[in-house]
Design a protein around this motif. Structure first.
Motif, PDB file in Angstrom:
ATOM      1  N   MET A   1       0.845  -1.204   0.000  1.00  0.00           N
ATOM      2  CA  MET A   1       0.000   0.000   0.000  1.00  0.00           C
ATOM      3  C   MET A   1       0.878   1.251   0.000  1.00  0.00           C
ATOM      4  O   MET A   1       1.848   1.349   0.758  1.00  0.00           O
ATOM      5  N   ALA A   2       0.574   2.200  -0.930  1.00  0.00           N
ATOM      6  CA  ALA A   2       1.365   3.421  -1.024  1.00  0.00           C
ATOM      7  C   ALA A   2       1.169   4.278   0.216  1.00  0.00           C
ATOM      8  O   ALA A   2       0.110   4.262   0.842  1.00  0.00           O
ATOM      9  N   ARG A   3       2.198   5.023   0.549  1.00  0.00           N
ATOM     10  CA  ARG A   3       2.090   5.911   1.698  1.00  0.00           C
ATOM     11  C   ARG A   3       1.061   6.995   1.405  1.00  0.00           C
ATOM     12  O   ARG A   3       1.083   7.609   0.336  1.00  0.00           O
ATOM     13  N   PRO A   4       0.157   7.282   2.343  1.00  0.00           N
ATOM     14  CA  PRO A   4      -0.825   8.348   2.115  1.00  0.00           C
ATOM     15  C   PRO A   4      -0.143   9.704   2.077  1.00  0.00           C
ATOM     16  O   PRO A   4       0.798   9.969   2.823  1.00  0.00           O
ATOM     17  N   ARG A   5      -0.647  10.546   1.189  1.00  0.00           N
ATOM     18  CA  ARG A   5      -0.117  11.902   1.053  1.00  0.00           C
ATOM     19  C   ARG A   5      -1.040  12.849   1.817  1.00  0.00           C
ATOM     20  O   ARG A   5      -2.198  13.044   1.431  1.00  0.00           O
ATOM     21  N   ILE A   6      -0.522  13.414   2.887  1.00  0.00           N
ATOM     22  CA  ILE A   6      -1.295  14.344   3.720  1.00  0.00           C
ATOM     23  C   ILE A   6      -0.719  15.735   3.524  1.00  0.00           C
ATOM     24  O   ILE A   6       0.471  15.968   3.763  1.00  0.00           O
ATOM     25  N   VAL A   7      -1.551  16.651   3.070  1.00  0.00           N
ATOM     26  CA  VAL A   7      -1.112  18.021   2.801  1.00  0.00           C
ATOM     27  C   VAL A   7      -1.852  18.973   3.730  1.00  0.00           C
ATOM     28  O   VAL A   7      -3.079  18.903   3.862  1.00  0.00           O
ATOM     29  N   VAL A   8      -1.115  19.851   4.379  1.00  0.00           N
ATOM     30  CA  VAL A   8      -1.678  20.882   5.255  1.00  0.00           C
ATOM     31  C   VAL A   8      -1.371  22.234   4.628  1.00  0.00           C
ATOM     32  O   VAL A   8      -0.232  22.507   4.244  1.00  0.00           O
ATOM     33  N   VAL A   9      -2.381  23.075   4.530  1.00  0.00           N
ATOM     34  CA  VAL A   9      -2.204  24.426   3.994  1.00  0.00           C
ATOM     35  C   VAL A   9      -2.267  25.415   5.144  1.00  0.00           C
ATOM     36  O   VAL A   9      -3.273  25.497   5.856  1.00  0.00           O
TER      37      VAL A   9
ATOM     38  N   ALA B   1       3.825   8.035   6.330  1.00  0.00           N
ATOM     39  CA  ALA B   1       3.025   8.907   5.488  1.00  0.00           C
ATOM     40  C   ALA B   1       3.901  10.025   4.947  1.00  0.00           C
ATOM     41  O   ALA B   1       4.927  10.380   5.544  1.00  0.00           O
ATOM     42  N   ASP B   2       3.507  10.549   3.802  1.00  0.00           N
ATOM     43  CA  ASP B   2       4.181  11.711   3.228  1.00  0.00           C
ATOM     44  C   ASP B   2       3.412  12.943   3.679  1.00  0.00           C
ATOM     45  O   ASP B   2       2.295  13.196   3.222  1.00  0.00           O
ATOM     46  N   ILE B   3       3.974  13.687   4.628  1.00  0.00           N
ATOM     47  CA  ILE B   3       3.306  14.857   5.200  1.00  0.00           C
ATOM     48  C   ILE B   3       3.961  16.116   4.651  1.00  0.00           C
ATOM     49  O   ILE B   3       5.190  16.267   4.717  1.00  0.00           O
ATOM     50  N   ALA B   4       3.153  17.008   4.102  1.00  0.00           N
ATOM     51  CA  ALA B   4       3.687  18.235   3.496  1.00  0.00           C
ATOM     52  C   ALA B   4       2.925  19.448   4.002  1.00  0.00           C
ATOM     53  O   ALA B   4       1.724  19.375   4.290  1.00  0.00           O
ATOM     54  N   LEU B   5       3.633  20.556   4.089  1.00  0.00           N
ATOM     55  CA  LEU B   5       3.054  21.840   4.493  1.00  0.00           C
ATOM     56  C   LEU B   5       3.236  22.830   3.356  1.00  0.00           C
ATOM     57  O   LEU B   5       4.345  23.013   2.854  1.00  0.00           O
TER      58      LEU B   5
ATOM     59  N   ARG C   1       9.061  17.565  12.516  1.00  0.00           N
ATOM     60  CA  ARG C   1      10.127  16.570  12.394  1.00  0.00           C
ATOM     61  C   ARG C   1      10.204  15.974  10.990  1.00  0.00           C
ATOM     62  O   ARG C   1      11.263  15.978  10.364  1.00  0.00           O
ATOM     63  N   ASP C   2       9.082  15.450  10.497  1.00  0.00           N
ATOM     64  CA  ASP C   2       9.071  14.748   9.209  1.00  0.00           C
ATOM     65  C   ASP C   2       8.323  15.503   8.127  1.00  0.00           C
ATOM     66  O   ASP C   2       8.102  14.964   7.044  1.00  0.00           O
ATOM     67  N   THR C   3       7.922  16.716   8.395  1.00  0.00           N
ATOM     68  CA  THR C   3       7.116  17.476   7.442  1.00  0.00           C
ATOM     69  C   THR C   3       7.991  18.091   6.356  1.00  0.00           C
ATOM     70  O   THR C   3       9.044  18.658   6.640  1.00  0.00           O
ATOM     71  N   ARG C   4       7.511  17.985   5.112  1.00  0.00           N
ATOM     72  CA  ARG C   4       8.202  18.591   3.968  1.00  0.00           C
ATOM     73  C   ARG C   4       7.555  19.941   3.687  1.00  0.00           C
ATOM     74  O   ARG C   4       6.348  20.032   3.486  1.00  0.00           O
ATOM     75  N   LEU C   5       8.359  20.998   3.667  1.00  0.00           N
ATOM     76  CA  LEU C   5       7.841  22.341   3.416  1.00  0.00           C
ATOM     77  C   LEU C   5       7.807  22.616   1.925  1.00  0.00           C
ATOM     78  O   LEU C   5       8.808  22.454   1.219  1.00  0.00           O
TER      79      LEU C   5
ATOM     80  N   VAL D   1       0.191  20.039  -6.308  1.00  0.00           N
ATOM     81  CA  VAL D   1       0.559  19.222  -5.149  1.00  0.00           C
ATOM     82  C   VAL D   1      -0.576  18.231  -4.920  1.00  0.00           C
ATOM     83  O   VAL D   1      -1.698  18.618  -4.598  1.00  0.00           O
ATOM     84  N   ARG D   2      -0.295  16.959  -5.119  1.00  0.00           N
ATOM     85  CA  ARG D   2      -1.305  15.916  -4.962  1.00  0.00           C
ATOM     86  C   ARG D   2      -1.520  15.591  -3.489  1.00  0.00           C
ATOM     87  O   ARG D   2      -0.610  15.689  -2.672  1.00  0.00           O
ATOM     88  N   TYR D   3      -2.744  15.191  -3.168  1.00  0.00           N
ATOM     89  CA  TYR D   3      -3.040  14.820  -1.784  1.00  0.00           C
ATOM     90  C   TYR D   3      -4.024  13.655  -1.747  1.00  0.00           C
ATOM     91  O   TYR D   3      -4.828  13.456  -2.669  1.00  0.00           O
TER      92      TYR D   3
END
Length: 457
Positions: A1-9, A31-35, A70-74, A101-103
């Motif tokens: 299962m692919a890692r879920p992409r979680i995007v926060v704006v 998970a791939d967490i992005a801001l 910690r693990d968030t990609r900006l 940016v896909r989510y």
């Protein structure tokens, strides 16, 4: 299962606390967490008036995203549209380039903008007090007016430069007027001839200041402001603004070169790009913070109309206190939705409000207790220290307060206002948001370009 992409704006209270909660709930790398945010810091905006007055340094209230997470990609840039069909956020990078940016899950916490009204001259001549840049520039501007007033022999120019008008009787307006009044008192020690000329005004269309404090504390706040020498005029607003004059709706024309606009906040235009129902510009959400009809999208904070299940008002107030707690529910529900578990509703009972009028004056409503004087000052500053999420920022704030208490303040200018351009509404004008139709069309186009270039999502 692919890692879920979680995007926060958004890197405000809602966005940052959502990210921190997600990082605690989700194992590292799961998970791939992005801001998505235009700046790499979280602004502790309740203390901006103290930055404007010089009590705190700008670094004290600007906390690095990289330290807080910690693990968030900006992803630097402004989210200008959301394509819910293709699950794409359209981002305008600082270079002006649009990127997709896909989510899989999206949390919208874009905050708000200074609310502008159709008042002649407002956007050209008024100053804002919402961003860090505005607070720093405002301090420089106020000090520059006193320097120029002291250097002129023209009594008309001196009166214009020594009168300051703050519009808005809420938290920001009251604290800004009080803090900058203290700054002028300190600066006037160098310019004794100006002491009798300096005038501060606070105006609001509402019938009272700080209605959130209740009637008794609201009247106390009004008395304190007037004892400080601030002229408070209620049930009045601004009719027109020029470079050297402010005309009020009661007919008075006041010579003035400094109008500070703090009359409310408008939700980010980003929420309109989803094409979903809004409530006075705020995106309507269910009690679990999901956007109806788009279960993978959550919204909170200033930009969301969150049902108030624990209070009398139909919707939660757009305050930092509520946004911080909504973030916990949003993060938990994002995780629950990925795992297929039940989501929970947001509930929170208002804990009160604290107001720092600078110096030793403060007011606080803590649950059912009403505090004034030193107990209120202790509660106010203690609350801020607990609410600041960075140990480094807490240390800076304590150091700044200690320095001011022991050796006094500094009234030197930094040179940020030398070009004479007001900062207000500049941030509002810099971003071109898409409409709902364009967001869908642009999101699909950018996604197709991405697939054609890289052969993947």
């Amino acid at each position: 299962m692919a890692r879920p992409r979680i995007v926060v704006v958004g890197a405000g209270f809602g966005g940052i606390h959502t990210l921190r909660r997600l990082e605690r709930r989700i194992p590292s790398g799961a998970a791939d967490i992005a801001l998505i945010a235009p700046h790499d810091y979280m602004l502790y905006s309740p203390l901006l008036p103290q930055v404007a007055s010089g009590l705190l340094t700008p670094q004290s209230v600007a906390m690095s995203v990289h330290r807080l997470t910690r693990d968030t990609r900006l992803i630097p840039g402004n989210a200008v549209g959301v394509d819910t069909d293709d699950r794409v956020v359209v981002v305008c990078r600082p270079t002006g380039e649009l990127i997709p940016v896909r989510y899989d899950r999206l949390v919208l916490a874009p905050g708000g903008l200074t609310r502008a009204f159709d008042i002649p001259g407002l956007t050209e001549h008024a100053y804002g007090a919402k961003t860090l840049a505005e607070a720093v520039l405002l301090r420089d501007h106020v000090l520059a007016q006193l320097e120029l007033a002291n250097d002129t022999a023209d009594p008309v120019e001196r009166e214009e430069r020594c009168r300051f008008i703050v519009v808005g009787g809420g938290y920001t307006g009251v604290e800004t007027a009080a803090s900058l009044m203290r700054l002028c008192e300190e600066a006037a020690k160098r310019y004794p001839e100006l002491r009798s000329v300096i005038r501060w005004h606070l105006v609001d269309i509402a019938p009272k200041v700080l209605p959130e404090l209740g009637d008794r504390l609201g009247r106390k706040a009004l008395d304190l402001l007037r004892r400080m020498g601030i002229e408070v005029k209620l049930k009045v607003s601004v009719r027109e603004v020029t470079a050297d004059k402010v005309v009020l709706t009661d007919g008075r024309a006041l010579p003035c070169r400094t109008l500070i606009w703090t009359a409310g906040v408008s939700p980010s235009p980003l929420v309109e790009t989803l094409g979903r129902p809004t409530q006075r510009g705020r995106l309507e959400v269910d009690a679990d913070l999901r956007v109806p009809g788009v279960p993978e999208v959550f919204a909170l904070g200033d930009a969301a109309a969150v049902p108030n299940l624990s209070g009398d008002a139909p919707y939660c107030p757009p305050t930092a206190q509520y946004a911080t707690r909504q973030a916990v529910t949003a993060a938990d529900n994002v995780v629950a939705s990925i795992l297929g578990r039940p989501l929970r509703e947001f509930r929170h009972r208002d804990l009160g409000l604290v107001v720092d009028l600078s110096g030793r004056d403060a007011l606080a409503r803590v649950m059912d207790m009403e505090l004034t004087g030193l107990p209120a000052l202790g509660a106010t500053r203690g609350y801020h220290l607990m609410a600041v999420p960075s140990p480094n920022a807490r240390a800076r704030i304590l150091a700044n307060w200690g320095i001011r208490a022991l050796i006094g303040g500094d009234v030197s200018r930094m040179g940020f206002a030398d070009d004479g351009r007001p900062s207000s509404f500049v941030a509002n004008e810099a971003v071109d948001y898409l409409d709902a139709e364009s967001a869908g069309r642009e999101g699909a186009r950018l996604l197709e370009n991405l697939r054609a270039r890289y052969g993947q999502d």
